[in-house]
Design a protein around this motif. Structure first.
Motif, PDB file in Angstrom:
ATOM      1  N   UNK A  14      57.633 -47.543  48.405  1.00 42.63           N
ATOM      2  CA  UNK A  14      56.806 -48.236  49.380  1.00 42.63           C
ATOM      3  C   UNK A  14      56.082 -49.439  48.763  1.00 42.63           C
ATOM      4  N   UNK A  15      55.706 -49.352  47.487  1.00 44.99           N
ATOM      5  CA  UNK A  15      54.875 -50.371  46.848  1.00 44.99           C
ATOM      6  C   UNK A  15      55.480 -51.771  46.861  1.00 44.99           C
ATOM      7  N   UNK A  16      56.748 -51.969  46.487  1.00 44.28           N
ATOM      8  CA  UNK A  16      57.277 -53.341  46.507  1.00 44.28           C
ATOM      9  C   UNK A  16      57.221 -53.978  47.892  1.00 44.28           C
ATOM     10  N   UNK A  17      57.500 -53.173  48.910  1.00 44.41           N
ATOM     11  CA  UNK A  17      57.434 -53.670  50.285  1.00 44.41           C
ATOM     12  C   UNK A  17      56.013 -54.069  50.646  1.00 44.41           C
ATOM     13  N   UNK A  18      55.058 -53.213  50.305  1.00 47.67           N
ATOM     14  CA  UNK A  18      53.660 -53.503  50.618  1.00 47.67           C
ATOM     15  C   UNK A  18      53.162 -54.715  49.841  1.00 47.67           C
ATOM     16  N   UNK A  19      53.577 -54.860  48.588  1.00 52.96           N
ATOM     17  CA  UNK A  19      53.146 -56.001  47.771  1.00 52.96           C
ATOM     18  C   UNK A  19      53.723 -57.296  48.336  1.00 52.96           C
ATOM     19  N   UNK A  20      55.016 -57.312  48.645  1.00 52.14           N
ATOM     20  CA  UNK A  20      55.629 -58.515  49.220  1.00 52.14           C
ATOM     21  C   UNK A  20      54.966 -58.868  50.547  1.00 52.14           C
ATOM     22  N   UNK A  21      54.736 -57.862  51.390  1.00 51.96           N
ATOM     23  CA  UNK A  21      54.061 -58.078  52.665  1.00 51.96           C
ATOM     24  C   UNK A  21      52.670 -58.658  52.424  1.00 51.96           C
ATOM     25  N   UNK A  22      51.979 -58.129  51.417  1.00 50.17           N
ATOM     26  CA  UNK A  22      50.634 -58.604  51.102  1.00 50.17           C
ATOM     27  C   UNK A  22      50.612 -60.033  50.589  1.00 50.17           C
ATOM     28  N   UNK A  23      51.577 -60.385  49.748  1.00 50.94           N
ATOM     29  CA  UNK A  23      51.645 -61.754  49.225  1.00 50.94           C
ATOM     30  C   UNK A  23      51.908 -62.737  50.370  1.00 50.94           C
ATOM     31  N   UNK A  24      52.875 -62.409  51.205  1.00 49.46           N
ATOM     32  CA  UNK A  24      53.175 -63.263  52.357  1.00 49.46           C
ATOM     33  C   UNK A  24      51.956 -63.328  53.276  1.00 49.46           C
ATOM     34  N   UNK A  25      51.347 -62.195  53.495  1.00 49.33           N
ATOM     35  CA  UNK A  25      50.165 -62.152  54.352  1.00 49.33           C
ATOM     36  C   UNK A  25      49.008 -62.960  53.791  1.00 49.33           C
ATOM     37  N   UNK A  26      48.797 -62.883  52.486  1.00 47.78           N
ATOM     38  CA  UNK A  26      47.708 -63.649  51.869  1.00 47.78           C
ATOM     39  C   UNK A  26      47.954 -65.149  52.006  1.00 47.78           C
ATOM     40  N   UNK A  27      49.195 -65.563  51.726  1.00 48.13           N
ATOM     41  CA  UNK A  27      49.518 -66.984  51.875  1.00 48.13           C
ATOM     42  C   UNK A  27      49.366 -67.454  53.307  1.00 48.13           C
ATOM     43  N   UNK A  28      49.873 -66.649  54.238  1.00 49.86           N
ATOM     44  CA  UNK A  28      49.737 -67.006  55.651  1.00 49.86           C
ATOM     45  C   UNK A  28      48.290 -66.956  56.113  1.00 49.86           C
ATOM     46  N   UNK A  29      47.514 -66.052  55.564  1.00 53.44           N
ATOM     47  CA  UNK A  29      46.105 -65.982  55.933  1.00 53.44           C
ATOM     48  C   UNK A  29      45.372 -67.241  55.495  1.00 53.44           C
ATOM     49  N   UNK A  30      45.645 -67.693  54.262  1.00 53.45           N
ATOM     50  CA  UNK A  30      45.018 -68.940  53.799  1.00 53.45           C
ATOM     51  C   UNK A  30      45.429 -70.113  54.685  1.00 53.45           C
TER      52      UNK A  30
END
Length: 183
Positions: A14-30
């Motif tokens: 689950x971790x790689x999926x959550x990390x990739x989702x988080x990185x994309x989410x952080x960039x999109x959030x900014x």
């Protein structure tokens, strides 16, 4: 009851999926925050909608080709419509938080820019949890299994290896494997 080993394996999977989702989410959030900040003169709720539409398209592309690259690909139209639909729900959550700040607490765009950004962050957090669940469940489908792998998916590692080595025992997973691939 799942064993400690299977829980660790689930987290590793689950971790790689959550990390990739988080990185994309952080960039999109900014990017979302920058667009919202720049567009505040048109109104806080409208700025939120504009930022959501732009970042949704970018998030779809990034999640399809990075986070969920190993998941089954379905029709682009199906995926994007579902992705965009769930993002509309996320936008309602985020914009709803902004609307509550504006109309419920009387925040104004001129005097309360930082308060609006704080309310936006709260809306983003709630919407992010919803989106992650929706993408995993409905948009990016998990790869299909050929039927008999599911029989060992919930076994812990020791029981799984013991089961696989029991080719001669009727009903074992190894016997099922032989049935599908008789060597």
């Amino acid at each position: 009851m799942p064993s400690g080993t299977s829980l660790i394996e689930r987290i590793r999977h689950f971790a790689p999926e959550a990390i990739a989702f988080g990185v994309i989410g952080a960039g999109n959030t900014l990017l979302y925050m920058a667009i919202t900040w720049a567009a505040l003169p048109i109104g806080a709720v409208k700025a939120s909608v504009v930022a959501t539409v732009i970042t949704t398209t970018l998030a779809y592309i990034a999640n399809r080709y990075w986070t969920y690259r190993n998941h089954t690909r379905t029709a682009l139209r199906r995926e994007y419509v579902l992705f965009f639909g769930f993002n509309l729900v996320g936008m309602v959550i985020q914009s709803g938080a902004v609307a509550i700040g504006k109309y419920g607490f009387g925040l104004t765009e001129d005097k309360d820019k930082f308060a609006f950004m704080g309310v936006t962050v709260i809306g983003i957090l709630i919407a992010t949890v919803f989106r992650f669940w929706a993408y995993r469940t409905f948009v990016f489908l998990k790869p299909p299994v050929d039927g008999h792998e599911a029989a060992i998916a919930d076994l812990d590692a020791t029981a799984g290896f013991a089961e696989l080595s029991a080719e001669d025992e009727a009903g074992s997973v190894a016997a099922l494997d032989l049935q599908f691939d008789p060597r």
